[in-house]
Design a protein around this motif. Structure first.
Motif, PDB file in Angstrom:
ATOM      1  N   LYS A 141     -30.451  47.509  26.805  1.00  0.00           N
ATOM      2  CA  LYS A 141     -30.633  47.800  25.377  1.00  0.00           C
ATOM      3  C   LYS A 141     -31.281  49.164  25.194  1.00  0.00           C
ATOM      4  O   LYS A 141     -30.892  49.934  24.301  1.00  0.00           O
ATOM      5  CB  LYS A 141     -31.489  46.712  24.729  1.00  0.00           C
TER       6      LYS A 141
ATOM      7  N   ARG B 253     -28.711  51.852  25.561  1.00  0.00           N
ATOM      8  CA  ARG B 253     -27.806  51.941  24.395  1.00  0.00           C
ATOM      9  C   ARG B 253     -28.495  52.617  23.218  1.00  0.00           C
ATOM     10  O   ARG B 253     -27.900  53.465  22.532  1.00  0.00           O
ATOM     11  CB  ARG B 253     -27.316  50.542  24.004  1.00  0.00           C
ATOM     12  N   VAL B 254     -29.751  52.242  22.971  1.00  0.00           N
ATOM     13  CA  VAL B 254     -30.493  52.835  21.851  1.00  0.00           C
ATOM     14  C   VAL B 254     -30.697  54.329  22.093  1.00  0.00           C
ATOM     15  O   VAL B 254     -30.532  55.147  21.179  1.00  0.00           O
ATOM     16  CB  VAL B 254     -31.849  52.121  21.653  1.00  0.00           C
TER      17      VAL B 254
ATOM     18  N   ARG C  42     -22.985  46.680  16.537  1.00  0.00           N
ATOM     19  CA  ARG C  42     -24.158  46.010  17.107  1.00  0.00           C
ATOM     20  C   ARG C  42     -25.123  47.028  17.720  1.00  0.00           C
ATOM     21  O   ARG C  42     -26.341  46.904  17.574  1.00  0.00           O
ATOM     22  CB  ARG C  42     -23.723  44.998  18.167  1.00  0.00           C
ATOM     23  N   ILE C  43     -24.592  48.038  18.386  1.00  0.00           N
ATOM     24  CA  ILE C  43     -25.446  49.067  18.985  1.00  0.00           C
ATOM     25  C   ILE C  43     -26.153  49.863  17.897  1.00  0.00           C
ATOM     26  O   ILE C  43     -27.350  50.173  18.003  1.00  0.00           O
ATOM     27  CB  ILE C  43     -24.608  49.987  19.895  1.00  0.00           C
TER      28      ILE C  43
ATOM     29  N   GLU D  31     -28.980  47.850  16.711  1.00  0.00           N
ATOM     30  CA  GLU D  31     -30.124  47.892  17.625  1.00  0.00           C
ATOM     31  C   GLU D  31     -30.932  49.169  17.435  1.00  0.00           C
ATOM     32  O   GLU D  31     -32.174  49.140  17.424  1.00  0.00           O
ATOM     33  CB  GLU D  31     -29.630  47.815  19.079  1.00  0.00           C
TER      34      GLU D  31
ATOM     35  N   ASP E 299     -32.871  48.936  14.156  1.00  0.00           N
ATOM     36  CA  ASP E 299     -34.018  48.043  14.308  1.00  0.00           C
ATOM     37  C   ASP E 299     -35.141  48.708  15.093  1.00  0.00           C
ATOM     38  O   ASP E 299     -36.331  48.465  14.821  1.00  0.00           O
ATOM     39  CB  ASP E 299     -33.595  46.754  15.026  1.00  0.00           C
TER      40      ASP E 299
END
Length: 440
Positions: free
Chosen positions: A358, A361-362, A400-401, A404, A407
């Motif tokens: 994660k 990806r962020v 979705r990425i 993330e 968020d």
């Protein structure tokens, strides 16, 4: 400092002091002194036997740089024949700080009172003229004048020349000839696998940064892992890492290091799945703002010369190029770390999106947003799909990425009223109300 010469008369009387045998407790004197100094500046004892057989010892101490040197946590100053704590003389302390702040590292002396012949032996002057694209002057005096023009050398009041830190650091033919600079040589270490258990090869470049830069890059590219690709008729090796990205990261490490931190220098570590480039000194810019912030260098003269040699640009676009090259090759986003007292940049080999964490990806999403913003282009679901190699039919995966990253407050939505498929995204710092806490 000198042992064996009488104060006042300066008569040579000799001394029984032997620095090689002297101890403080059970510890050798030099080791004991070094660990109590902050920063650990260079010093050296010279035992000398005079004509009449008297033993004399000379202690040579490098000058302070940027701030006074502490011994056991305190700074001292000589007042007459007495040693006094510096903080007891505020006027002198202020004057000392002003003098040290005005003296950049590059102006320091790496070798003192050097003859003209030794200057030409110790400095790779042909490389200097080659990098400038200039013809070699016909005589020795012309060569020395050109080196002095760029402050690589300076006339010494005691005769001969002083080779500056700038000259030694960029064009030394053999850095160990300069005791204060020898630990700043670039080290290249290649490991087997992904850890540091087994070293396959270790090299230290003994020449100055500018003189050896292109050859160092060729060496690095020969050591980097490559993928074998089958063309129409022949197989060929394709580098795992973009050569331009490697060049920019190494150049940044050399140019922006903190030369005040002694005992360590820039290092390139090569693993099967990544490259780690580390240099002494924490960056002057927040690592999250590398892409958009104007350049800052603690070594301005060195950076300016490296720009003239086309080794760096000094425009702040180096990291932009790194991020662009990484995106073009669809590699995981580079990682910028700040261990205490150091700066480390990590370039990763190709990894499928499914194997990225994660955090990976962020970080990729955030740097993509930064690159798009400084290019005056919007970041959207479509541009992120292109960046990560996601097919159009899997637009939900890109969404979705993006979610993330939102968020984590690494990016923000430009207009929440716009539909998700056509939304534009900004890096957090471009928002009118930047978040207080960001996870990147």
């Amino acid at each position: 400092m000198v042992w064996g010469v009488q104060d006042g008369t300066h008569d040579i009387v000799g001394t029984s002091f032997d620095p090689a045998e002297a101890k403080k407790g059970n510890q050798e004197l030099e080791s004991w002194l070094l660990q109590l100094l902050n920063p650990r500046l260079h010093f050296r004892f010279y035992p000398v036997v005079m004509e009449q057989g008297e033993a004399v010892v000379v202690l040579e101490i490098a000058p302070a740089f940027r701030h006074p040197v502490q011994f056991q946590g305190r700074e001292y100053i000589r007042v007459g024949s007495y040693k006094k704590p510096l903080n007891g003389f505020p006027d002198r302390e202020r004057a000392l700080w002003r003098a040290l702040e005005r003296t950049p590292f590059e102006d320091g002396v790496a070798a003192e009172r050097v003859s003209s012949d030794d200057v030409l032996r110790m400095l790779d002057y042909p490389a200097y003229f080659r990098l400038l694209g200039a013809n070699l002057p016909p005589g020795r005096d012309g060569i020395l004048a050109a080196l002095a023009e760029d402050d690589l050398i300076k006339p010494c009041e005691a005769g001969g020349w002083n080779i500056t830190n700038l000259g030694g650091m960029l064009f030394a033919t053999h850095l160990p000839d300069f005791p204060t600079l020898s630990r700043k040589a670039l080290r290249v270490i290649k490991y087997q696998g992904t850890g540091k258990m087994f070293t396959e090869r270790e090299l230290s470049e003994p020449r100055g940064y500018a003189a050896s830069f292109e050859e160092t890059l060729r060496l690095l590219n020969s050591l980097l892992p490559a993928n074998e690709v089958m063309g129409q008729a022949l197989r060929r090796d394709v580098p795992m890492f973009p050569e331009l990205a490697v060049r920019e990261v190494v150049a940044n490490a050399l140019i922006h290091q903190d030369f005040l931190i002694t005992g360590s220098g820039p290092t390139v570590e090569i693993f099967d799945n990544r490259i780690e480039v580390t240099n002494p000194g924490e960056p002057l810019v927040d690592t999250r703002r590398f892409v958009d912030t104007p350049p800052k260098s603690r070594n301005e003269t060195l950076a300016s010369l490296m720009r003239r040699f086309n080794i760096c640009e000094e425009r702040g676009s180096g990291i932009d190029k790194v991020v662009f090259q990484v995106e073009f090759f669809q590699l995981p986003a580079p990682l910028f770390e700040v261990p205490p007292g150091f700066m480390r940049t990590v370039l990763f080999a190709h990894r499928p999106l499914a194997q990225m964490t994660k955090a990976d990806r962020v970080r990729a999403c955030y740097l993509h947003a930064c690159l798009k913003y400084v290019s005056r282009e919007p970041m959207t679901n479509a541009t992120l799909r292109e960046r990560l190699g996601i097919s159009d039919k899997n637009a939900a995966a890109a969404s979705r990425i993006l979610g993330e990253a939102v968020d984590a407050q690494a990016i923000v939505i430009e207009d929440k009223e716009v539909g998700a498929r056509v939304r534009r995204y900004l890096p957090y710092w471009a928002s009118p109300q930047p978040p207080e806490e960001v996870v990147v």
